[in-house]
Enzyme design. Sequence first.
Site, PDB file in Angstrom:
ATOM      1  N   ASP A  76       0.827  -1.191  -0.288  1.00  0.00           N
ATOM      2  CA  ASP A  76       0.059   0.217  -0.156  1.00  0.00           C
ATOM      3  C   ASP A  76       0.889   1.318  -0.198  1.00  0.00           C
ATOM      4  OD1 ASP A  76       0.917  -0.617   2.811  1.00  0.00           O
ATOM      5  OD2 ASP A  76      -0.622   0.787   3.314  1.00  0.00           O
ATOM      6  N   GLU A 141      -0.098  -0.713   6.032  1.00  0.00           N
ATOM      7  CA  GLU A 141       0.941  -0.030   6.588  1.00  0.00           C
ATOM      8  C   GLU A 141       0.913   1.309   6.707  1.00  0.00           C
ATOM      9  OE1 GLU A 141       4.990   1.204   7.925  1.00  0.00           O
ATOM     10  OE2 GLU A 141       3.714   1.840   5.914  1.00  0.00           O
TER      11      GLU A 141
END
EC number: 3.5.1.18
Length: 395
Positions: A76, A141
Amino acid sequence: MTLPVNPVDNLAALIRCPSVTPAEGGALTALEKMLKLMGFSANRPVFSDDNTPDIENLYARKSGNGPHLMFAGHTDVVPPGDEKDWKHPPFAAAIEDGVMYGRGAVDMKGGIACFVAAVARHIEKHGNIKGSISFLITGDEEGPAVNGTVKLLEWAKQRGESWDASIVGEPTNPNALGDMIKIGRRGSLSGTITVHGVQGHAAYPHLAENPVRGIVTLVDSLLYPAFDEGTANFQASNLEVTTIDVGNKATNVIPNKATASFNIRFNDTWTAESLQAEIISRLERAARDNRLRQGRETPIKYELTWRERPSHVFLTHDEKLIGTLTASVEAVTGKRPELSTSGGTSDARFIKDYCPVVEFGLTGQTMHMVDERVALADLEGLTQIYERFIADFFG
């Protein structure tokens, strides 16, 4: 069958996936395809929690007889902002003058692309690995980090997985490849102080009670004196006030409430619990100190709330892991990396509860910025470091 030995091609495939948290964006699918070409088995668990989006994750393993090395990271990325500000579209993986542009180029799709290439080259040269390698990759994250690594580790453990060592491929180098290996991280603790007063006219302060006086007094007690002077492996603990707010737009009204938020990055002098106790003690003393109350007859009325789950300080001592990676960096770059605990938190804070962990990846100068980019030479250099590390780690 062509193995994914080229980190440039690997990274281009990942950047072209718009995986802004919480969207998977095709990034885990692209990565899974690369890993399956090398004989990895893969799982894609989805985790959920109240008030957070569902997150897809990936755990892939290639098993062998010997130690188990985990590579961890995230696909991500943060939003690109206004795409018109970019020299090249943020999800195009454009290359110009030996540099690839794109969101996630260094944080941290580049690290993933290089480790994939390193594993592929090792298999191409040596056949099977003398042990096991797993990829533990999350899509959570850059977001709340609730449905990502912390749950993926527990999910894997419940299925019998255990690891001997881990590398997190975050961009650890301040200026150039080979500058720094992260062998630990400071802890992080956040809180909010709310002081209650009595609203009133600014011209009649005796009829009101100004909470701003109280919030200033309490905040000052957290800023001075310093919490510590640092330790052998960590810099001094540091508290930053991140917001002060009274919610008042009128200049002639005394507000009825004032809040201040803070974050402290702390070293191994403290645990999260002992630091919380120290903060509470400081606030209590300041709230009751007659010298600080500026004529108030009663103690400052306040509330303290802790925000988010604290991150605990940790330091890795594994000589094989640190020594092998240090030697690999030095062999490829010609310089000995600094072993550091500086910077913010990462998902290594979760992994440290399962196995020794270090962090090493690309340079972080453009992470989260417009025109995030990476030199193609650095992709090749990091791949060579990872490849050498894999060979030496498994011996």
